[in-house]
Design an enzyme around this catalytic site. Structure first.
Site, PDB file in Angstrom:
ATOM      1  N   HIS A  65       7.743 -12.023  32.995  1.00 47.05           N
ATOM      2  CA  HIS A  65       8.351 -13.319  32.728  1.00 47.05           C
ATOM      3  C   HIS A  65       9.167 -13.770  33.915  1.00 47.05           C
ATOM      4  CE1 HIS A  65      11.202 -10.201  31.359  1.00 47.05           C
ATOM      5  NE2 HIS A  65      12.142 -11.021  31.804  1.00 47.05           N
ATOM      6  N   CYS A 201      21.778  -5.875  28.910  1.00 48.12           N
ATOM      7  CA  CYS A 201      20.980  -5.383  30.033  1.00 48.12           C
ATOM      8  C   CYS A 201      21.172  -6.340  31.202  1.00 48.12           C
ATOM      9  CB  CYS A 201      19.503  -5.261  29.648  1.00 48.12           C
ATOM     10  SG  CYS A 201      18.711  -6.834  29.269  1.00 48.12           S
TER      11      CYS A 201
END
Length: 683
Positions: A65, A201
């Site tokens: 992505h 993250c």
């Protein structure tokens, strides 16, 4: 969002040997549908994102992505591969591949698509349904949520629930999902064990939400009440303080610093990485139970974790001082770089249009003429100068923020502003940030009455810390630091001959050693710090740093072109993208090669970087822009010699890596190129 994915964007027989092939095949479908305007440009953006962190997930899933200026609308393409494709997951290749594209700047769309998809992918019934589907239209409808989806699987749609940065999942003792704490009316006879968790993250998207879903599923299986705060890239919604107060334990599954961690003070805390939250959530819940049973608590105000009886310590607050110091400094640098890039490029562009004398132009607020080129150049220069004025305060403010969270922002910014006032420059900003963080941490150790806790972070701490930092900067340490800054500036201005060449060699070695790690960032921060108050010496340093940073990806691109047989197919694909990444001064384009063969690649590119740095300094090349690669060549002093220095270093690095790989070709097959999560501030 019904147009997010259509049958034309689904390939149920994806034929691809590498992740690059898979991305290209799915991207071609996006181009055919008018969703992507430039195939190669978009694929370069996908490759740059892959270089930051592997996008393979356990369970046979790959989710490449990116955000790209070549994307016209948020789009999802799906491919299913029989043999599977390596996306870097620990459990093997992926047979389900989702290529996600969002327009540049479309943070909310990108977050919505990724987070909603990540949540659904944690449902094995959903993924098995995709594996079994035979019709492309039905698969697209299943992904959109229009087909009968497995229970508990939400459609991918831009609803507030799908894109909300907080994920809450709780379970009663019988495994029935409930929202938040169990109401008294349905509470079991035995009070359930309660956990609050935080997941995050580096990108704040996919792994963040997968860890949240994985922990929630494990909690339901264990009969635990769990509430999760996902600290995603679009911000986060804080857990209700009442939930934290009622919790028996805390789980942090994170790869970046937990924000506002003081809220969890006094609780048993399990502190681990985000992938542990995805892969072994039951173990984390069991560990949280054990800590609570042993009475372990964490005192976050002092950074110490101790049992009530004086025992064990926990978690991430006990990293080595050098590691923590580097983290604090890099926090400041990461927030400073956008100001450097915007301000520096605007100033450099103004010089290209109006010449260096434009820096002395009168204020455009009073003397702007629409039809004059000089007025536009002065406008760009003064906007860039305004952006640059924030450089040192932002550096100091976010160093302090990295140390002591939000209460340290004000004293950090104040200290940075004072550093400019007393001409202490970049070094003064570093000192001010560290002082502000230390002062706030010291104040936070003081025990206060509960009635004062609410005003401490917004009034008391900023007030006292700003006064203390101001005193220290004005009266105690400011003048010595300013003297050191002046000595450093004079030293840079006086560099010539062998001294300048030696500095160029050192900077080149630092830029190429870890290509995004601490040494690379230190060299880059040293260079951009000099742009805050540019001198001939600091402009030479900036030129040498950028030139050396371009060498690793360019060398790997050239090596895969002239001796492709020495590299795997994956490496040759990475080599094509490395041409663009290197030319753009994105050093991480060489990371896949260094990760696969560090003993041959890293020494080779270090040698090339040293040659380039030395030649750039010897040629007296200068640079006023902090970034841009070959695209800012018109703004470089002695541009032809500068390009010669880059070419020479690239040639040396290429020759060495080809030679070293050729020496072992007969006894050692080329290894596949794994990805790595590093990213440099030069990216």
């Amino acid at each position: 969002m019904s147009e997010l994915i259509t049958a034309a964007l689904v390939d149920l027989d994806l034929f691809a040997e590498t992740k690059q092939d898979a991305a290209r095949s799915l991207a071609e479908r996006m181009v055919a549908e008018g969703r992507v305007t430039d195939l190669d440009g978009f694929l370069a953006d996908v490759a740059a994102r892959e270089a930051q962190m592997p996008t393979g997930l356990d369970g046979g899933i790959g989710i490449p992505h990116c955000r790209s200026e070549h994307v016209t609308a948020p789009t999802l393409a799906f491919g299913r591969s029989g043999p599977g494709i390596d996306f870097g997951a620990a459990d093997g290749p992926a047979d389900l591949v989702f290529l996600i594209a969002a327009p540049a700047g479309a943070d909310d769309d990108h977050l919505t698509i990724l987070s909603a998809l990540a949540r659904r992918l944690m449902d094995p019934e959903f993924t098995e349904a995709l594996r079994a589907e035979r019709d492309a239209g039905a698969a697209a409808a299943l992904i959109r949520g229009e087909e009968a989806a497995p229970a508990g699987s939400a459609p991918i749609a831009p609803t507030p629930e799908a894109s909300a940065p907080k994920a809450s999942a709780s379970a009663s003792n019988d495994g029935t999902p409930v929202a938040g704490p169990v109401p008294d009316s349905v509470a079991p006879a035995t009070e359930p064990f309660r956990i609050v968790a935080v997941t995050s993250c580096p990108t704040g998207i996919a792994h963040t939400y997968m860890a949240a879903e994985s922990l929630a599923a494990a909690a339901r299986a264990e009969g635990v009440v769990l509430d999760v705060e996902t600290q995603g890239s679009a911000g986060f919604e804080r857990l209700d303080p009442a939930l934290i107060a009622a919790a028996d334990a805390v789980v942090w599954a994170h790869d970046v610093e937990v924000r506002e961690k003081a809220r969890f003070d006094g609780k048993p805390i399990v502190d681990t990485g985000v992938k542990a939250g995805i892969n072994r959530p039951a173990e984390l819940i069991a560990e949280a139970r054990q800590k609570a049973e042993r009475g372990e608590t964490t005192t976050l105000a002092t950074g110490a974790a101790a049992r009530q009886d004086g025992g064990a310590t926990t978690g991430g607050d006990h990293a080595h001082f050098g590691v923590r110091l580097r983290t604090y400094l890099m926090s400041g640098v990461s927030y400073m770089v956008p100001f450097v890039a915007a301000g520096g490029l605007l100033i450099a562009l103004s010089f290209a249009i109006g010449g260096y004398e434009i820096a002395g132009a009168k204020s455009v607020a009073d003397h702007f003429v629409w039809g004059e080129t000089a007025s536009w150049a002065a406008l760009l220069n003064q906007i860039g100068t305004a952006a640059f004025a924030f450089l040192v305060p932002v550096l100091a403010g976010y160093i302090a923020y990295g140390m002591a969270d939000r209460p340290a922002l004000v004293p950090g910014f104040v200290g940075g502003a004072i550093a400019l006032t007393i001409n202490a420059g970049f070094l003064g900003g570093l000192a001010a940030g560290l002082l502000a963080g230390a002062v706030v941490m010291a104040i936070q150790r003081v025990k206060v009455h509960p009635t004062l806790r609410g005003i401490m972070p917004v009034l008391v701490i900023p007030l006292i810390a700003s006064a203390v930092v101001g005193f220290l900067m004005f009266i105690v340490v400011g003048k010595p630091i300013a003297s050191l800054q002046h000595a450093l500036t004079d030293g840079l201005n006086g560099l010539s001959g062998s001294n300048a060449i030696i500095l160029g060699i050192v900077l080149g070695l630092m830029m190429c050693f870890d290509m995004g790690g601490p040494l690379n960032k230190v060299a880059y921060a040293f260079a951009v710090g000099g742009l805050a108050d540019p001198t001939p010496g600091s402009l030479k340093v900036m030129a040498a740093v950028m030139a050396a940073g371009m060498v690793p990806p360019l060398a790997m691109a050239l090596a895969t072109t002239v001796r492709g047989r020495l590299f795997s197919r994956t490496e040759r694909e990475n080599g094509r993208a490395a041409w663009v990444l290197g030319a753009s001064f994105i050093s991480e384009g060489a990371i896949p090669f260094a990760a696969a063969d560090p003993l041959r690649v890293i020494p080779s590119v270090m040698a090339g970087g040293a040659v380039t740095g030395a030649l750039s300094m010897a040629f007296d090349c200068t640079l006023r822009a902090p970034h841009g690669g070959v695209f800012v060549v018109p703004l470089i002093g002695n541009p032809f010699l500068y390009l010669l220095a880059v070419a020479a270093g690239t040639t040396v690095a290429t020759a060495l890596v080809v030679l070293l790989k050729s020496m072992v070709r007969n006894t050692e097959a080329p290894a596949p190129a794994p990805e790595t999560p590093k990213i440099s501030v030069a990216a």
